[in-house]
Design a protein around this motif. Structure first.
Motif, PDB file in Angstrom:
ATOM      1  N   LEU A 135      -7.811   4.012 -13.890  1.00 21.13           N
ATOM      2  CA  LEU A 135      -8.327   2.707 -13.810  1.00 21.13           C
ATOM      3  C   LEU A 135      -7.670   1.563 -14.149  1.00 21.13           C
ATOM      4  O   LEU A 135      -7.545   0.639 -13.357  1.00 21.13           O
ATOM      5  CB  LEU A 135      -9.649   2.977 -14.678  1.00 21.13           C
ATOM      6  N   VAL A 136      -6.880   1.854 -15.237  1.00 17.37           N
ATOM      7  CA  VAL A 136      -5.906   0.461 -15.498  1.00 17.37           C
ATOM      8  C   VAL A 136      -4.762   0.610 -14.494  1.00 17.37           C
ATOM      9  O   VAL A 136      -4.378  -0.750 -14.022  1.00 17.37           O
ATOM     10  CB  VAL A 136      -5.197   0.944 -16.993  1.00 17.37           C
ATOM     11  N   ALA A 137      -4.477   1.470 -13.666  1.00 20.92           N
ATOM     12  CA  ALA A 137      -3.210   1.423 -12.705  1.00 20.92           C
ATOM     13  C   ALA A 137      -4.091   0.767 -11.475  1.00 20.92           C
ATOM     14  O   ALA A 137      -3.197  -0.080 -10.990  1.00 20.92           O
ATOM     15  CB  ALA A 137      -2.969   2.935 -12.358  1.00 20.92           C
ATOM     16  N   GLY A 138      -5.303   1.075 -11.325  1.00 21.49           N
ATOM     17  CA  GLY A 138      -5.938   0.393 -10.149  1.00 21.49           C
ATOM     18  C   GLY A 138      -6.001  -1.007 -10.346  1.00 21.49           C
ATOM     19  O   GLY A 138      -6.101  -1.610  -9.458  1.00 21.49           O
ATOM     20  N   ALA A 139      -6.590  -1.382 -11.522  1.00 16.73           N
ATOM     21  CA  ALA A 139      -6.840  -2.674 -11.905  1.00 16.73           C
ATOM     22  C   ALA A 139      -5.422  -3.541 -11.653  1.00 16.73           C
ATOM     23  O   ALA A 139      -5.433  -4.712 -11.742  1.00 16.73           O
ATOM     24  CB  ALA A 139      -7.309  -2.944 -13.149  1.00 16.73           C
ATOM     25  N   LEU A 140      -4.288  -2.782 -11.915  1.00 17.62           N
ATOM     26  CA  LEU A 140      -3.128  -3.402 -11.763  1.00 17.62           C
ATOM     27  C   LEU A 140      -2.517  -3.617 -10.367  1.00 17.62           C
ATOM     28  O   LEU A 140      -1.477  -3.860 -10.201  1.00 17.62           O
ATOM     29  CB  LEU A 140      -2.098  -2.911 -13.089  1.00 17.62           C
ATOM     30  N   GLY A 141      -3.220  -3.367  -9.551  1.00 17.36           N
ATOM     31  CA  GLY A 141      -2.801  -3.271  -8.219  1.00 17.36           C
ATOM     32  C   GLY A 141      -2.433  -1.952  -7.439  1.00 17.36           C
ATOM     33  O   GLY A 141      -2.052  -2.098  -6.272  1.00 17.36           O
ATOM     34  N   GLY A 142      -2.485  -0.829  -7.873  1.00 17.05           N
ATOM     35  CA  GLY A 142      -2.074   0.198  -7.420  1.00 17.05           C
ATOM     36  C   GLY A 142      -3.261   0.921  -6.692  1.00 17.05           C
ATOM     37  O   GLY A 142      -4.390   0.638  -6.693  1.00 17.05           O
ATOM     38  N   THR A 143      -2.835   1.811  -5.743  1.00 15.42           N
ATOM     39  CA  THR A 143      -3.855   2.608  -4.921  1.00 15.42           C
ATOM     40  C   THR A 143      -3.835   3.845  -5.484  1.00 15.42           C
ATOM     41  O   THR A 143      -2.952   4.739  -5.523  1.00 15.42           O
ATOM     42  CB  THR A 143      -3.422   2.696  -3.427  1.00 15.42           C
ATOM     43  N   VAL A 144      -4.872   4.517  -5.970  1.00 13.07           N
ATOM     44  CA  VAL A 144      -4.856   5.459  -7.286  1.00 13.07           C
ATOM     45  C   VAL A 144      -5.888   6.331  -6.855  1.00 13.07           C
ATOM     46  O   VAL A 144      -6.882   6.292  -6.489  1.00 13.07           O
ATOM     47  CB  VAL A 144      -5.262   4.832  -8.518  1.00 13.07           C
ATOM     48  N   TRP A 145      -5.499   7.828  -7.005  1.00 13.59           N
ATOM     49  CA  TRP A 145      -6.406   8.844  -7.037  1.00 13.59           C
ATOM     50  C   TRP A 145      -6.515   9.531  -8.570  1.00 13.59           C
ATOM     51  O   TRP A 145      -5.521   9.903  -8.952  1.00 13.59           O
ATOM     52  CB  TRP A 145      -5.870   9.945  -6.117  1.00 13.59           C
ATOM     53  N   ILE A 146      -7.614   9.618  -8.966  1.00 13.65           N
ATOM     54  CA  ILE A 146      -7.681  10.341 -10.341  1.00 13.65           C
ATOM     55  C   ILE A 146      -8.449  11.604 -10.098  1.00 13.65           C
ATOM     56  O   ILE A 146      -9.448  11.739  -9.390  1.00 13.65           O
ATOM     57  CB  ILE A 146      -8.648   9.405 -11.364  1.00 13.65           C
ATOM     58  N   THR A 147      -7.803  12.504 -10.777  1.00 15.70           N
ATOM     59  CA  THR A 147      -8.210  13.826 -10.693  1.00 15.70           C
ATOM     60  C   THR A 147      -8.229  14.764 -11.821  1.00 15.70           C
ATOM     61  O   THR A 147      -7.840  14.522 -12.765  1.00 15.70           O
ATOM     62  CB  THR A 147      -7.071  14.673  -9.667  1.00 15.70           C
ATOM     63  N   ASP A 148      -9.293  15.736 -11.640  1.00  6.87           N
ATOM     64  CA  ASP A 148      -9.548  16.712 -12.606  1.00  6.87           C
ATOM     65  C   ASP A 148     -10.265  17.846 -12.223  1.00  6.87           C
ATOM     66  O   ASP A 148     -10.646  17.795 -10.937  1.00  6.87           O
ATOM     67  CB  ASP A 148     -10.252  15.988 -14.025  1.00  6.87           C
ATOM     68  N   GLN A 149     -10.694  18.767 -12.925  1.00  8.72           N
ATOM     69  CA  GLN A 149     -11.570  19.854 -12.695  1.00  8.72           C
ATOM     70  C   GLN A 149     -13.181  19.169 -12.529  1.00  8.72           C
ATOM     71  O   GLN A 149     -13.707  18.288 -12.756  1.00  8.72           O
ATOM     72  CB  GLN A 149     -11.901  20.818 -13.641  1.00  8.72           C
TER      73      GLN A 149
END
Length: 247
Positions: A135-149
């Protein structure tokens, strides 16, 4: 200042019990309803049943407070806030549903690097839990996929929506050792916070990182708490696939 003493003629061999008000009784009953075992614990010195000259034994061990459906707010970098994240935390599905110090440290690090560091990059966070770092990475301008089970997908999606980051942060299921989702492009940056704690999963995590880091320029940022000597085995496995250094 003067001292007042009780006359000798009024001293009693069996002093009366202290008077307990109805308010105190009601409060005691309310506390008992919340925690029926509270008088069997020794974590509080406020119990009227405990005496300073008696040895107390913990009949019921102290339990940590459960975290269920809470929302916290975190800012990064800590000293000069650039990003503010609202985070729902819930331990119902295990340790992944709460915010751990390693996630906060890694979030602080990427925020400290600034917007230019992540702007326009494809980023994947593995073992996201609540999704904090992604979420922090996305707020800083990245296109992000957060993954888990699977059990953690719902809380991650809630946190994406809570922070209005649907346009840049996506939620995906990813079990280490399995083929990554086909709609996640090769990442330029992989984030992993506190993923080194369960020894049987070490080779699976290394396998997943190897499959995702198909480009020689892929950067992986790890942040973890040193817990046991077995952690060194993970980095021994990692050295067979990657070169790494402390930052």
């Amino acid at each position: 200042m003067m001292a007042v003493t009780q006359p000798t003629s009024l001293l009693l061999d069996n002093p009366p019990e202290p008077v307990v008000s109805l308010n105190e009784i009601a409060l005691d009953e309310a506390l008992d309803a919340l925690d029926p075992l509270r008088h069997l614990r020794t974590d509080s010195d406020a119990s009227e049943f405990a005496r300073a000259d008696e040895d107390t034994v913990a009949i019921v061990p102290l339990q940590p407070r459960s975290i269920l459906g809470e929302t916290i707010r975190l800012t990064f970098p800590v000293d000069f806030p650039l990003v503010s994240i609202s985070l729902k935390v819930d331990a119902s599905h295990g340790c992944g549903g709460i915010a751990w110090p390693a996630g906060e440290v890694l979030s602080n690090y990427i925020a400290f690097r600034g917007i230019g560091y992540l702007q326009g990059k494809n980023i994947v966070e593995v073992g996201s839990g609540t999704g904090l770092v992604g979420l922090v990475a996305g707020a800083l301008g990245g296109t992000v996929w957060i993954t888990d089970q699977a059990p953690l997908l719902d809380i991650m999606q809630q946190n994406v929506t809570l922070n209005n980051l649907q346009s840049c942060v996506s939620v995906r299921e990813l079990n280490w050792g399995e083929t990554p989702p086909s709609d996640i492009p090769p990442p330029e940056l992989i984030l992993a916070a506190d993923c080194v704690y369960f020894e049987p999963a070490f080779p699976l995590l290394v396998q997943t990182l190897s499959e995702m880091a198909v480009s020689g320029s892929t950067e992986i940022l790890f942040c973890y708490k040193k817990r046991r000597k077995a952690d060194k085995r993970f980095f021994t496995m990692l050295k067979k696939k990657f070169s790494w250094a402390e930052v």
